[in-house]
Design a protein around this motif. Structure first.
Motif, PDB file in Angstrom:
ATOM      1  N   ARG A  63       0.821  -1.224   0.000  1.00  0.00           N
ATOM      2  CA  ARG A  63       0.000   0.000   0.000  1.00  0.00           C
ATOM      3  C   ARG A  63       0.846   1.262   0.000  1.00  0.00           C
ATOM      4  N   VAL A  64       0.271   2.327  -0.561  1.00  0.00           N
ATOM      5  CA  VAL A  64       0.848   3.660  -0.392  1.00  0.00           C
ATOM      6  C   VAL A  64      -0.253   4.568   0.163  1.00  0.00           C
ATOM      7  N   PHE A  65       0.173   5.681   0.765  1.00  0.00           N
ATOM      8  CA  PHE A  65      -0.760   6.619   1.404  1.00  0.00           C
ATOM      9  C   PHE A  65      -0.526   8.006   0.831  1.00  0.00           C
ATOM     10  N   ASP A  66      -1.625   8.739   0.635  1.00  0.00           N
ATOM     11  CA  ASP A  66      -1.465  10.103   0.121  1.00  0.00           C
ATOM     12  C   ASP A  66      -1.436  11.107   1.272  1.00  0.00           C
ATOM     13  N   GLY A  92       7.436  -4.381  -2.254  1.00  0.00           N
ATOM     14  CA  GLY A  92       6.568  -3.418  -1.582  1.00  0.00           C
ATOM     15  C   GLY A  92       7.277  -2.090  -1.372  1.00  0.00           C
ATOM     16  N   PHE A  93       6.675  -1.249  -0.529  1.00  0.00           N
ATOM     17  CA  PHE A  93       7.096   0.145  -0.492  1.00  0.00           C
ATOM     18  C   PHE A  93       7.862   0.579   0.757  1.00  0.00           C
ATOM     19  N   ASN A  94       8.112  -0.358   1.677  1.00  0.00           N
ATOM     20  CA  ASN A  94       8.910   0.047   2.856  1.00  0.00           C
ATOM     21  C   ASN A  94       9.681  -1.145   3.416  1.00  0.00           C
ATOM     22  N   ASN A  95      10.401  -1.812   2.558  1.00  0.00           N
ATOM     23  CA  ASN A  95      11.108  -3.010   3.013  1.00  0.00           C
ATOM     24  C   ASN A  95      12.308  -2.618   3.882  1.00  0.00           C
ATOM     25  N   ALA A  96      12.276  -3.046   5.145  1.00  0.00           N
ATOM     26  CA  ALA A  96      13.299  -2.629   6.106  1.00  0.00           C
ATOM     27  C   ALA A  96      14.663  -3.241   5.770  1.00  0.00           C
TER      28      ALA A  96
END
Ligand SMILES: Cc1ncc(COP(=O)(O)O)c(C=O)c1O
Length: 459
Positions: free
Chosen positions: A43-46, A65-69
């Motif tokens: 997911r992404v958030f605006d 994905g969008f925040n892989n640690a």
């Protein structure tokens, strides 16, 4: 000019300051941007806090994905050890060596080499230059032309854009430049003639290619470039026999086969590389996007041993390979890519993609029984497309002014789903980490959006 954007907001400052890729300037000034503030898994958030499932993994790229640690940690660690070094003039560093070794092995190009660049376009341009050296060294310097296919997408730099077979990539710039020519796209749904069997269609595609080669002169053609499955042209899966037959023609006329795996590579199609999915045996392979899950701008070409030997031979009097990008083999890029590959292996990415792809495909097949406007469901792995039509029986497209695909994108976006229409083909290429419940959510949002589209179109 935009009036509804809050003054001094990111949106209004962006409209005032940034030129955007593949964006209509006037419409952008009127509508403003989607300001993405953070990502979480698929997911992404605006900036209003609204959540979207990005079912395109950005631009077919954020496979993890969008925040892989782990990718962030790999970058941080590498920045702390060596934040930059180049790979010109005999220089290297261990992460670049490790990644080169890994890519040669993974792609099965034993005896070959990996060459690093920073974008997909650069990788494709590099393949063209290597093809030119290859033929020159073998005493065939007139072999310069490149054959690509209608509806192909291969990038935005001048040669890469010339290899595209999409008019929107050409019309503003007077492209393609000379020497870049196109043959038929193997689109079974749109290009097969009435009454034609798939085998006859392949015969025709092969004949068309051979005619083009003979018309231009085989001694003028250096290479043929293709994606295993055409992504940006509308998720086009060729007939099963296509590549073997095409490659026989290429061999006959001593034409190199360039495989653009920029989207298809790293399990997107349910195999490590798209070439395995479609039975392609290339001389060079271009990689990007999934290579680092796009957490760093890195791309690569894996070239065969024969092509490498040509570069060596050309320079045997002491010249140097006259090519390179400042950030080729950037230590942070290669470190991130190595970590991405490790994660793919640990998550057993190929099996996972096959299972999730099957699940998404069966949702779409099921939807097709309820929505007559679904004309075709196609794709492999987690690269799937739905082609919308006005009449399923006759395959008649919707009138262009109805903007069926664009309206789906707008409605889906309002529903919190980011897809990508290519004309009236709806594309889905979600992050490869997507899980079964998330596949179901994509399908639910797609179904809801199709229902609303149906109402919109009939109004
Ligand atoms: C198949 C294919 N090739 C090449 C490219 C160009 O890559 P880049 O934008 O990194 O130059 C793209 C980008 O979407 C692509 O989809």
């Amino acid at each position: 000019m935009t009036t509804h954007l809050k003054s001094n907001s990111v949106a209004s400052r962006d409209v005032a300051s940034q030129l955007h890729s593949q964006t209509n300037p006037s419409r952008f000034e009127a509508d403003g941007p989607l300001v993405v503030t953070r990502g979480e898994g698929i997911r992404v958030f605006d900036d209003a806090g609204k959540s979207y499932i990005d079912a395109m993994a950005g631009l077919w790229c954020a496979s993890l994905g969008f925040n892989n640690a782990r990718l962030a940690a790999a970058a941080t660690k590498q920045y702390g050890e060596l934040g930059f070094y180049h790979t010109f003039f005999n220089r290297t560093h261990a992460p670049a060596t490790d990644l080169a070794e890994k890519l040669v092995a993974l792609t099965g190009m034993e005896g070959g080499k990996a060459y690093f660049a920073t974008s997909g376009s650069e990788a494709n341009e590099t393949m063209v230059k290597l093809a030119w050296i290859y033929h020159t060294v073998r005493g065939k310097p007139t072999k310069r032309k490149v054959i690509a296919r209608d509806r192909a997408f291969h990038g935005s730099t001048i040669a890469a854009a010339s290899m595209c077979g999409l008019t929107f990539m050409h019309r503003e710039f007077g492209l393609p430049i000379s020497g870049f020519i196109h043959t038929l796209c193997p689109d079974r749904y749109r290009n097969m003639l009435p009454g034609e069997t798939e085998a006859q269609f392949v015969d025709r595609l092969v004949l068309e290619l051979e005619r083009l080669i003979l018309r231009e002169g085989p001694d003028t053609i250096a290479a043929f470039i293709a994606e295993p499955i055409n992504a940006g042209g509308g998720i086009i899966v060729p007939p099963a026999a296509y590549f073997a037959r095409i490659q026989a023609v290429l061999k006959k006329y001593d034409i190199l086969c360039l495989d653009d795996e920029i989207v298809c590579g790293f399990a997107r199609t349910g195999n490590w590389f798209g070439k395995e999915t479609v039975g392609l045996k290339p001389d060079m392979i271009a990689l990007a996007k999934g290579l680092s899950s796009s957490y760093f701008p890195i791309s690569a070409v894996v070239l065969s041993g024969e092509v490498y030997e040509a570069v060596k031979e050309f320079n045997k009097q002491g010249g140097a390979f006259g090519h390179g990008f400042t950030n080729s083999g950037h230590p942070v890029g290669v470190a991130v890519a190595l970590e991405a590959l490790k994660i793919y292996e640990e998550m057993n990415v190929v099996d996972h993609v096959r299972a999730m792809g099957q699940r998404l495909r069966s949702h779409f097949a099921d939807m097709a029984t309820r929505f007559p406007m679904i004309g075709d469901v196609r794709g492999e792995g987690l690269m799937l497309g739905i082609e919308l039509v006005a009449d399923r029986e006759t395959r008649q497209p919707f009138a262009p002014e109805l903007l069926a695909g664009q309206n789906f994108d707008r409605i889906a976006y309002d529903n919190g789903l980011i897809g990508r229409c290519m004309g009236d083909t709806l594309g889905f290429s979600p992050p490869l980490i997507i899980e079964a419940d998330e596949i179901d959510q994509v399908a639910d949002l797609c179904e809801k959006s199709l229902k609303q589209l149906q109402v919109h179109l009939s109004a």
